[in-house]
Design a protein around this motif. Structure first.
Motif, short mmCIF file in Angstrom:
data_model
loop_
_atom_site.label_atom_id
_atom_site.label_comp_id
_atom_site.label_asym_id
_atom_site.label_seq_id
_atom_site.Cartn_x
_atom_site.Cartn_y
_atom_site.Cartn_z
N LEU A 12 0.85 -1.18 -0.20
CA LEU A 12 0.00 -0.07 -0.03
C LEU A 12 0.93 1.18 0.02
CD1 LEU A 12 -2.30 -0.98 2.96
CD2 LEU A 12 -2.94 -1.40 0.33
N VAL A 15 -2.35 7.60 1.16
CA VAL A 15 -2.92 8.66 0.54
C VAL A 15 -2.62 9.79 1.36
CG1 VAL A 15 -5.21 9.89 -0.32
CG2 VAL A 15 -4.74 7.28 -0.36
N GLU A 39 -3.61 3.45 -1.09
CA GLU A 39 -3.96 2.71 -2.51
C GLU A 39 -3.21 1.69 -2.55
OE1 GLU A 39 -3.54 3.98 -7.15
OE2 GLU A 39 -3.24 5.58 -5.55
N VAL A 41 -0.77 -0.85 -4.51
CA VAL A 41 0.14 -0.71 -5.34
C VAL A 41 0.47 -2.12 -5.90
CG1 VAL A 41 0.87 1.65 -5.11
CG2 VAL A 41 2.03 -0.33 -3.93
N GLY A 61 -4.85 -0.49 -7.41
CA GLY A 61 -5.44 0.83 -7.85
C GLY A 61 -6.67 0.98 -6.86
N ASP A 62 -7.09 -0.19 -6.04
CA ASP A 62 -8.37 -0.02 -5.14
C ASP A 62 -7.75 0.95 -3.76
OD1 ASP A 62 -9.89 -1.68 -6.11
OD2 ASP A 62 -9.48 -3.09 -4.76
N LYS A 63 -8.75 1.93 -3.22
CA LYS A 63 -8.53 2.88 -2.29
C LYS A 63 -8.99 1.74 -1.18
CE LYS A 63 -7.36 7.10 -3.98
NZ LYS A 63 -6.58 6.49 -5.04
#
Length: 94
Positions: A12, A15, A39, A41, A61-63
């Protein structure tokens, strides 16, 4: 250098934390907490982990939301990442 997570691990990237409060106050660096939103990676392949089949449900790409103190912080090529198990992820933010 590239990180490739193993088993049920997820990499991760935090953010950016809020610099100001809702009322407009600017936060000092010491007042900021470790961000809980990140996020994805990189995602490991899943498979058998501790005798149980693990299917990876997060994708690049998921948060996501994690607990404040989960994972292992690493620094690669000047970038900071956190490596967590998929089970340490609390939610996917849509």
């Amino acid at each position: 250098m590239k990180l490739n997570p193993l088993a049920d691990r997820v990499i991760l990237k935090a953010v950016a934390a809020e610099e100001t409060t809702k009322s407009g106050l600017i936060l000092a660096a010491s007042a900021k907490e470790k961000p809980e939103m990140a996020e994805v990676v990189a995602v490991g392949p899943g498979g058998m982990v501790d005798g149980k089949e693990v299917v990876m449900t997060v994708k690049v790409g998921d948060k996501v939301l994690t607990s404040k103190y989960s994972g292992t912080d690493v620094k690669v090529d000047g970038e900071e990442y956190t490596i967590v198990r998929q089970g340490d992820i609390l939610a996917i933010v849509e």
